[in-house]
Design a protein around this motif. Structure first.
Motif, mmCIF file in Angstrom:
data_model
loop_
_atom_site.group_PDB
_atom_site.id
_atom_site.type_symbol
_atom_site.label_atom_id
_atom_site.label_comp_id
_atom_site.label_asym_id
_atom_site.label_seq_id
_atom_site.Cartn_x
_atom_site.Cartn_y
_atom_site.Cartn_z
ATOM 1 N N ASN A 64 1.514 5.311 -1.257
ATOM 2 C CA ASN A 64 0.949 6.558 -1.757
ATOM 3 C C ASN A 64 1.664 6.947 -3.049
ATOM 4 O O ASN A 64 2.888 7.044 -3.096
ATOM 5 C CB ASN A 64 1.110 7.664 -0.704
ATOM 6 C CG ASN A 64 0.267 8.883 -1.053
ATOM 7 O OD1 ASN A 64 0.216 9.304 -2.199
ATOM 8 N ND2 ASN A 64 -0.399 9.435 -0.052
ATOM 9 N N LYS B 142 -6.553 0.273 -8.303
ATOM 10 C CA LYS B 142 -5.382 0.508 -7.450
ATOM 11 C C LYS B 142 -4.111 -0.083 -8.058
ATOM 12 O O LYS B 142 -3.124 -0.289 -7.367
ATOM 13 C CB LYS B 142 -5.624 -0.068 -6.062
ATOM 14 C CG LYS B 142 -6.704 0.689 -5.285
ATOM 15 C CD LYS B 142 -6.801 0.212 -3.845
ATOM 16 C CE LYS B 142 -7.820 1.027 -3.072
ATOM 17 N NZ LYS B 142 -7.915 0.580 -1.655
ATOM 18 N N THR C 238 -4.425 13.386 -6.531
ATOM 19 C CA THR C 238 -3.073 13.481 -5.951
ATOM 20 C C THR C 238 -2.920 12.656 -4.684
ATOM 21 O O THR C 238 -1.851 12.649 -4.083
ATOM 22 C CB THR C 238 -2.737 14.939 -5.630
ATOM 23 O OG1 THR C 238 -3.727 15.451 -4.732
ATOM 24 C CG2 THR C 238 -2.695 15.778 -6.899
ATOM 25 N N ASP C 239 -3.968 11.996 -4.246
ATOM 26 C CA ASP C 239 -3.879 11.261 -2.985
ATOM 27 C C ASP C 239 -4.502 9.873 -3.159
ATOM 28 O O ASP C 239 -5.626 9.617 -2.739
ATOM 29 C CB ASP C 239 -4.589 12.030 -1.873
ATOM 30 C CG ASP C 239 -4.299 11.421 -0.494
ATOM 31 O OD1 ASP C 239 -3.224 10.801 -0.347
ATOM 32 O OD2 ASP C 239 -5.145 11.557 0.402
ATOM 33 N N SER D 103 0.873 -1.174 0.000
ATOM 34 C CA SER D 103 0.000 0.000 0.000
ATOM 35 C C SER D 103 0.905 1.217 0.000
ATOM 36 O O SER D 103 1.484 1.574 1.029
ATOM 37 C CB SER D 103 -0.928 -0.003 1.217
ATOM 38 O OG SER D 103 -1.785 1.122 1.179
ATOM 39 N N PHE E 39 -3.644 5.506 -3.167
ATOM 40 C CA PHE E 39 -2.743 4.432 -2.762
ATOM 41 C C PHE E 39 -2.853 3.288 -3.767
ATOM 42 O O PHE E 39 -3.953 2.934 -4.209
ATOM 43 C CB PHE E 39 -3.087 3.936 -1.355
ATOM 44 C CG PHE E 39 -2.642 4.874 -0.278
ATOM 45 C CD1 PHE E 39 -1.469 4.652 0.412
ATOM 46 C CD2 PHE E 39 -3.392 6.008 0.028
ATOM 47 C CE1 PHE E 39 -1.044 5.524 1.402
ATOM 48 C CE2 PHE E 39 -2.978 6.882 1.019
ATOM 49 C CZ PHE E 39 -1.807 6.650 1.713
ATOM 50 N N LYS F 249 1.948 9.674 -4.511
ATOM 51 C CA LYS F 249 2.723 10.915 -4.428
ATOM 52 C C LYS F 249 4.160 10.655 -4.006
ATOM 53 O O LYS F 249 5.076 11.363 -4.414
ATOM 54 C CB LYS F 249 2.064 11.887 -3.435
ATOM 55 C CG LYS F 249 0.808 12.563 -3.952
ATOM 56 C CD LYS F 249 0.387 13.710 -3.050
ATOM 57 C CE LYS F 249 0.047 13.235 -1.659
ATOM 58 N NZ LYS F 249 -0.489 14.332 -0.816
ATOM 59 N N ASN F 250 4.362 9.623 -3.151
ATOM 60 C CA ASN F 250 5.717 9.325 -2.671
ATOM 61 C C ASN F 250 6.652 8.891 -3.791
ATOM 62 O O ASN F 250 7.876 8.923 -3.637
ATOM 63 C CB ASN F 250 5.669 8.227 -1.606
ATOM 64 C CG ASN F 250 4.933 8.673 -0.358
ATOM 65 O OD1 ASN F 250 4.709 9.866 -0.152
ATOM 66 N ND2 ASN F 250 4.536 7.718 0.470
#
Length: 823
Positions: free
Chosen positions: A4, A40, A21-22, A2, A24, A6-7
């Motif tokens: 994110n 996902k 933008t958010d 899981s 998982f 963005k990371n």
């Protein structure tokens, strides 16, 4: 998993664009065809010489995939999904895998070498699994793409990793090292595989050792060159307290010295010295490769401080490793996918994708599944994931075998469970297997080979094995020769050149080729009935087959005015509009086609016609494989250009044009036009010896020894007494003959078979159902495997001896010979 999304912007050095933008992600994919892709999923759009996954992004967005790593955003897709734009998507996949690997801290074994990597990995998994929760590479996922996919499967419950790394040239291993980061290195046998990618053996060893830059221990077979390379390596990449843990048959300075080796009853007894003590170890194999691989495992166990009794007990239980998925014909029109030797979550995902690619049209998809081991998840979490995976792949019914999967039956809406394999077998007749594609996926302890035997169609013991990986390799080899926009038609006529038309057609459809070519309508109808959706061209349609061609949406090649008028008549009667046809021009082959003096009549007949559409214009080269006829080929190409251009101009059409066959692709690349036709090259045969070395063998014809006998001097073998023994001779009988497609001219010591990697020459005349070979110098027994052709002898070698062509060897193999397809 899981993570994110963005990371990953900084991890991949990516530019972000997208509405969300958010989010998982919990799944990584590189295959647009997988039914496991979802909202996902993070899809890496890999691009190469043969394919560009960016083309499938609009289709994936429609299916609900929302997150992509790309090197460009496809037209009209911006704003419809989240995109991480990078310079190179393969590099990004590897960077992601390296980032993901760093999230975990436990011992990791990294295996490399020329031979034995996958076997040692599987055996170490077996030997260590009672004490560790292991994540390992599925199958032989050891490439620049396979390694990152393997590492990405790690989860929080794993506490030991075993990953293999394979390379074919320099500057590859450092990328894999940065993903695996092994703490323990195992160097298996160094042989000749991929020699062409290295200047010499020393360079190959040095490149492979780069996997162990951060390894605290390196396990290897001691020899002078490896020792020399290791000294240089350790100076360049020093690690405090690094251990070099070696073994040897001949060097007593090795940490583990093998003093004696004795073979008894298909087993090997070795005596070894370790830390001044002497031990006898029984290995359940007699071949030298298996013995070496077992000793590599022994050193790992010794490094892990296992006691001798545990080592001996576990070693005795080692087994031959099946490294492939096999497709077999089953009872009652079923297809069987045999993956009956392993049951873990990651390999289940791979097997389910393979099930989808091999499914017969309208057939039920069935999975026979044992308890799953070493998943890293709790049972509750594991079987929830398995049930979801089964649902995503639209499996119609599941048969669960084992106490654990039975206890979670409520998670599966379509499951029948049995406590063990014996209970399943006792209820087999009531389960009614019919017209199904059945994946058999089980841990070795469940002995699912008994289920395979029940479901498998019963035929005689001769089989033609077709390596689907080799077909993929050969396809990509020729695709790499094509200009970017050139389409490819693959010929699957004559039952796929004897290899099996439907199964190969499914694989080609999986690879998204543009067209399939067959000789006659019934071949095309068979493929359509098997669920093939690709356009299929019928190259030699008979006028009586036109109604069937129309009914099954096949596309006929039209080669004469008579044939054209006959087809147009039926087309008008059926009120067809723009039905695709293909116009064949005769440019010098003088077999079929419109000649130059008939072009005006052809144009006049087609002008203003709306019932048919000229989808392509084609011709056939007569001598593209013989460069001594270079000028003739050029004259054919020039005439094709002239005649096809006239058709295009006069009819105001824009058809596909194609003239190149397999050898034409290689020898006349300037004449690729819009499409080429790949034939015998797909099946691993080239007329050019310099090209042949880059192709992989596809077909291996196997049988067994039915009987072994000794005959005295003066006795004869076979019809006509054409072989007379000049001394006492040991003869083996093989259940394959001319009714199976083996030419009688291959007998009488012209040809040979391979038994235990040794040549056994055919003696006497080949019979209808049997042939006999001289095995006087071979230690063999009844039931041993026999190679009729494959890597040796090759079909090319056989064709040269018989003064024919490889096509004839391949297409002569009888339909009574069972085809087994594997990956």
């Amino acid at each position: 998993m899981s993570i994110n999304l963005k990371n990953l912007i900084s991890v991949l050095d990516a530019k972000w664009t997208g509405p969300d933008t958010d989010i998982f992600i919990d799944h990584i994919s590189i295959d647009s065809r997988s039914l496991q892709n979802g909202s996902k999923t993070l899809f890496f759009a890999l691009s190469g010489a043969n394919n560009d996954a960016h083309l499938y992004i609009p289709e994936l967005i429609e299916k609900g995939v929302q997150n992509f790593v790309v090197h460009h955003i496809p037209k009209n897709s911006e704003g419809k999904a989240n995109f991480l734009v990078v310079k190179n998507t393969l590099t990004a996949l590897q960077q992601f895998a390296g980032y993901y690997r760093d999230l975990f801290d436990f011992p990791v074994l990294g295996l490399t070498g020329s031979n034995g990597k996958t076997i040692v990995k599987e055996w170490l998994n077996f030997l260590l699994s009672p004490d560790y929760n292991i994540i390992r590479s599925p199958k032989s996922y050891n490439s620049q793409v396979g390694v990152p996919l393997s590492v990405i499967a790690i989860n929080e419950k794993h506490n030991l990793g075993i990953f293999e790394a394979g390379i074919s040239t320099v500057n590859e291993m450092s990328k894999l090292e940065n993903i695996i980061k092994p703490t323990i290195g195992v160097l298996t046998n160094i042989g000749s595989a991929h020699d062409e990618g290295f200047e010499n053996l020393e360079q190959k060893i040095k490149e492979k050792l780069l996997l162990f830059k951060k390894s605290k221990v390196i396990i290897y077979q001691k020899n002078e060159l490896v020792d020399q390379c290791l000294r240089t390596f350790c100076e360049e990449y020093p690690i405090k307290d690094r251990v070099l843990f070696s073994w040897s048959f001949g060097d007593s300075s090795a940490d583990v010295f093998i003093l004696e080796k004795e073979i008894k009853n298909e087993k090997t007894i070795v005596q070894y010295q370790y830390q001044s003590d002497f031990f006898d170890l029984e290995i359940p194999f007699s071949d030298s490769a298996s013995v070496e691989n077992t000793i590599s495992c022994l050193l790992v166990l010794l490094y892990f401080n296992y006691d001798f009794e545990t080592i001996q007990n576990r070693m005795q239980m080692l087994y031959p490793v099946e490294m492939r998925l096999e497709v077999k014909n089953g009872i009652n029109n079923c297809s069987i996918i045999d993956d009956s030797y392993s049951s873990d979550f990651q390999s289940l995902k791979i097997a389910l994708d393979f099930l989808e690619s091999q499914q017969k049209r309208n057939a039920t998809k069935t999975v026979i599944l044992s308890d799953i081991f070493q998943s890293g998840f709790s049972n509750e979490e594991l079987y929830s994931k398995v049930a979801q995976l089964i649902a995503d792949n639209k499996v119609n019914r599941v048969i669960g075998i084992g106490k654990t999967i039975a206890s979670f039956a409520a998670k599966f809406p379509n499951i029948i469970t049995f406590e063990n394999t014996a209970e399943f077998i006792s209820k087999f007749e009531s389960l009614n297997f019919n017209n199904e594609t059945i994946l058999i996926k089980g841990a070795r302890s469940f002995q699912f080979e008994e289920i395979v035997s029940l479901l498998e169609e019963k035929t005689h013991e001769t089989v033609l094995e077709i390596n689907l990986n080799s077909i993929s390799h050969n396809l990509n080899f020729f695709k790499a020769k094509l200009n970017p926009a050139v389409k490819i038609m693959v010929m699957v006529k004559a039952f796929g050149y004897g290899n099996g038309g439907l199964e190969i057609a499914k694989l080609l459809e999986h690879h998204k080729v543009d067209y399939l070519g067959v000789a006659f309508a019934d071949e095309g109808i068979s493929l359509k009935n098997g669920g093939i959706k690709l356009p299929i061209m019928v190259l030699n349609p008979e006028s009586t087959s036109f109604p069937s061609i129309i009914q099954y949406q096949l596309e006929p090649e039209i080669y004469s005015i008579k044939g054209l008028k006959a087809f147009l008549k039926i087309a008008r009667e059926k009120n067809l509009k723009d039905f695709p046809i293909h116009i064949k021009l005769d440019t010098g082959m003088h077999r079929l086609g419109f000649e130059e003096n008939t072009i005006d009549e052809l144009i006049e007949t087609l002008k203003g016609n709306t019932t048919v559409q000229v989808k392509s214009v084609l011709s056939h080269l007569a001598t593209s494989d013989e460069m001594k006829h270079y000028d003739f080929v050029i004259s054919q190409i020039n005439l094709f250009e002239k005649l096809s251009s006239k058709l295009i101009a006069e009819l105001n059409i824009n058809p596909i044009r194609h003239i190149l066959n397999t050898s034409g692709i290689s020898n006349f690349p300037a004449a690729q036009y819009n499409m080429v036709r790949l034939g015998i090259g797909l099946y691993g045969v080239s007329n050019d010896p310099s090209e042949q070395k880059y192709l992989e063998n596809v077909s291996t014809l196997k049988s067994i020894i039915s009987q072994v006998r000794k005959i005295p001097t003066g006795d004869s073998v076979g019809y006509g007494r054409r072989f007379m023994a000049e001394k006492e001779t040991k003869i083996a009988t093989i259940p394959i003959g001319y009714a199976d497609g083996i030419a009688r001219l291959w007998g009488n010591q012209v040809g040979y078979v391979m038994i235990r990697n040794q040549k056994a020459f055919i003696v006497g005349s080949i019979c209808m159902d049997m042939l006999m070979v001289d095995v006087s110098e071979i230690d063999c027994k009844e039931g041993d495997s026999v190679i009729i052709f494959g890597e040796s002898p090759t079909v090319i070698e056989m064709a040269e001896a018989l003064k024919t062509i490889p096509y004839e060897i391949l297409t002569s193999i009888s339909q009574r010979v069972k085809r087994v397809f594997f990956r």
